[in-house]
Design an enzyme around this catalytic site. Structure first.
Site, PDB file in Angstrom:
ATOM      1  N   LYS A  33       2.347   0.843   6.448  1.00 35.30           N
ATOM      2  CA  LYS A  33       1.434   0.442   7.532  1.00 35.30           C
ATOM      3  C   LYS A  33       1.332   1.434   8.707  1.00 35.30           C
ATOM      4  CE  LYS A  33       0.390  -4.230   6.366  1.00 35.30           C
ATOM      5  NZ  LYS A  33       1.198  -5.105   5.530  1.00 35.30           N
ATOM      6  N   ASP A  53      11.958  -4.654   2.655  1.00 32.37           N
ATOM      7  CA  ASP A  53      10.534  -4.371   2.748  1.00 32.37           C
ATOM      8  C   ASP A  53      10.148  -4.450   4.223  1.00 32.37           C
ATOM      9  OD1 ASP A  53       7.802  -4.315   2.840  1.00 32.37           O
ATOM     10  OD2 ASP A  53       7.495  -5.700   1.169  1.00 32.37           O
ATOM     11  N   PHE A 106       6.034 -11.621   0.857  1.00 27.77           N
ATOM     12  CA  PHE A 106       4.843 -10.856   0.454  1.00 27.77           C
ATOM     13  C   PHE A 106       5.238  -9.396   0.304  1.00 27.77           C
ATOM     14  CE2 PHE A 106       1.110  -8.214   1.028  1.00 27.77           C
ATOM     15  CZ  PHE A 106       0.177  -8.840   0.220  1.00 27.77           C
TER      16      PHE A 106
HETATM   17  C1  PLP Z   1       1.134  -5.293   3.951  1.00 29.83           C
HETATM   18  C2  PLP Z   1       2.397  -5.468   3.220  1.00 29.83           C
HETATM   19  C3  PLP Z   1       2.611  -4.911   1.939  1.00 29.83           C
HETATM   20  C4  PLP Z   1       1.517  -4.247   1.162  1.00 29.83           C
HETATM   21  O1  PLP Z   1       1.012  -3.103   1.794  1.00 29.83           O
HETATM   22  P1  PLP Z   1      -0.366  -2.444   1.296  1.00 29.83           P
HETATM   23  O2  PLP Z   1      -0.434  -1.154   2.073  1.00 29.83           O
HETATM   24  O3  PLP Z   1      -1.460  -3.398   1.633  1.00 29.83           O
HETATM   25  O4  PLP Z   1      -0.253  -2.228  -0.160  1.00 29.83           O
HETATM   26  C5  PLP Z   1       3.860  -5.033   1.366  1.00 29.83           C
HETATM   27  N1  PLP Z   1       4.864  -5.664   2.021  1.00 29.83           N
HETATM   28  C6  PLP Z   1       4.704  -6.200   3.242  1.00 29.83           C
HETATM   29  C7  PLP Z   1       5.862  -6.862   3.917  1.00 29.83           C
HETATM   30  C8  PLP Z   1       3.471  -6.138   3.886  1.00 29.83           C
HETATM   31  O5  PLP Z   1       3.299  -6.701   5.080  1.00 29.83           O
END
Ligand code: PLP
Length: 397
Positions: A251, A222, A137
């Protein structure tokens, strides 16, 4: 501002005006402290979600609150063309945590970090291929969505960005075949979060880095969810021996304020003025909040706390003897309980016991508590999970 709205007022007003893209819960929260949230009626809940992994420091941390208040009265906005004291200090502080990554691009969310990383990888290599992992994701804007795996998120919005493909996670041979001289970058999470809480196996990230280096592709980590202590190290990749070429974080970076950052290694090139940008990126308010948050993370050793508390909670959860559990796994305070059936009824049963937890896919209960959660609170969460997974609640489901 005390609006004195009742729970019912809040819930009904939101139901009337919502876009519809969120499955609204029948609970309105108005205040938080540490790992506790209070609803509009004054009932306390134990937050094992951290607002989807944002509140690593807990809610309303006094040092972050003070930094935001002070900076709000000083300077909130300044485009990145003009240097600023808060931003400069944050740049030094952040890059000091990631040896080998000396430069940083600021934005405002996780998905924006992935957009930037993909653009930077294409610009650096002159190639277009981006390889991501199945179950991965990476966000919901069209570029990041092209890297995200789940069909449910992707298919309604096709055609997506060309050049993206997916390989099975934790399989080195698949990388050997997929990464070629046309690959700009490989993007991976060190622990797959939304996909079901799957940590990278020993040696996988090292192999990924070696294959990328050999073929001239860049490695993007990521760490939007795994960053800032969540897995028991400041960053998830630090459990391995690698240094990525690009590191995406967001985050919990700014203690709860929206902020994203992409840290850049020496292979990231051709970033000239105008190549990319963000109006709000690197604003002094978010930078001040992030500086305060990083200060707390290091002085209170939140990564160390996550490692110890995560091991404690994982052991308690593994000891639950329930026929409904397939596997309990995780790293630090990022824990997944994979069930043999749907997770939703158990999340509801937990909520009835004043515990807020998350799902990851259909069958995994995901726990992402604030790293400041106390041991008695961990005991409360574990006991509630044991009760819903073994008791009458489990039978009703
Ligand atoms: C939450 C998340 C995203 C997206 O972040 P947003 O601030 O909601 O755009 C991307 N990559 C990972 C691994 C995530 O957990």
């Amino acid at each position: 501002m005390d609006l004195s709205m009742s729970s019912t007022d809040i819930i009904e007003t939101e139901a009337r005006h919502t876009s519809g893209v969120y499955a609204k819960q029948p609970l309105a929260f108005v205040r938080g402290e540490g790992a506790t949230l209070w609803d509009a009626g004054g009932q306390a809940y134990l937050d094992c979600s951290s607002g989807h992994g944002v509140a690593n420091l807990g809610h309303a941390h006094p040092k972050v609150a003070a930094a935001i208040a002070a900076q709000a009265a000083r300077l909130v906005t300044l485009f990145e063309t003009f240097p600023n004291d808060q931003r400069a200090a944050l740049m030094s502080r952040l890059t000091a945590l990631t040896p080998g990554l000396e430069r940083v691009f600021f934005c405002n969310s996780g998905t924006e970090t992935v957009e930037a990383a993909v653009k930077f990888a294409r610009l650096s290599t002159g190639r277009s291929g981006i390889i991501a992992a199945m179950r991965g994701f990476h966000g919901r804007t069209l570029g990041a969505l092209s890297a995200t795996w789940n069909k449910k998120y992707r298919e309604p919005f096709e055609p997506l960005v060309p050049g993206f493909s997916h390989v099975p996670y934790n399989q080195v041979e698949a990388l050997e075949k997929a990464v070629t001289e046309e690959t700009a970058a490989l993007i991976l999470e060190p622990v797959q979060g939304e996909g079901g809480v799957y940590p990278a196996e020993a040696g996988y990230l090292e192999a990924a880095q070696a294959i990328c280096a050999q073929r001239g592709a860049l490695l993007i980590m990521d760490e939007v969810q795994t960053g800032f202590g969540r897995t028991g190290k400041m960053f998830g990749y630090q459990h391995s021996g690698i240094t990525p070429d690009l590191l995406c974080c967001a985050k919990s970076l700014a203690g709860g304020l929206p902020m994203g950052a992409v840290l850049l290694g020496p292979k990231v090139q051709n970033l000239v003025p105008g190549a990319h940008g963000s109006t709000f990126g690197g604003n002094p308010l978010a930078c001040a909040a992030a500086l305060a948050a990083l200060e707390v993370m290091t002085t209170e050793d939140l990564p160390g706390q996550a490692a110890e508390k995560g091991a404690y909670l994982l052991a308690k959860l593994k000891a639950i003897a329930s026929p409904h559990i397939r596997e309990v796994r995780g790293l630090g305070l990022m824990i997944g309980i994979e069930l043999k059936q749907k997770a939703a009824p158990y999340l509801k049963a937990l909520q009835e016991r004043q515990i807020i937890a998350l799902n990851a896919g259909m069958t995994v209960i995901r726990l992402l508590p604030p790293l400041v959660i106390t041991y008695p609170q961990l005991d409360t969460a574990a006991a509630a999970l044991a009760a819903v997974l073994t008791g009458d609640a489990a039978e009703e489901n």
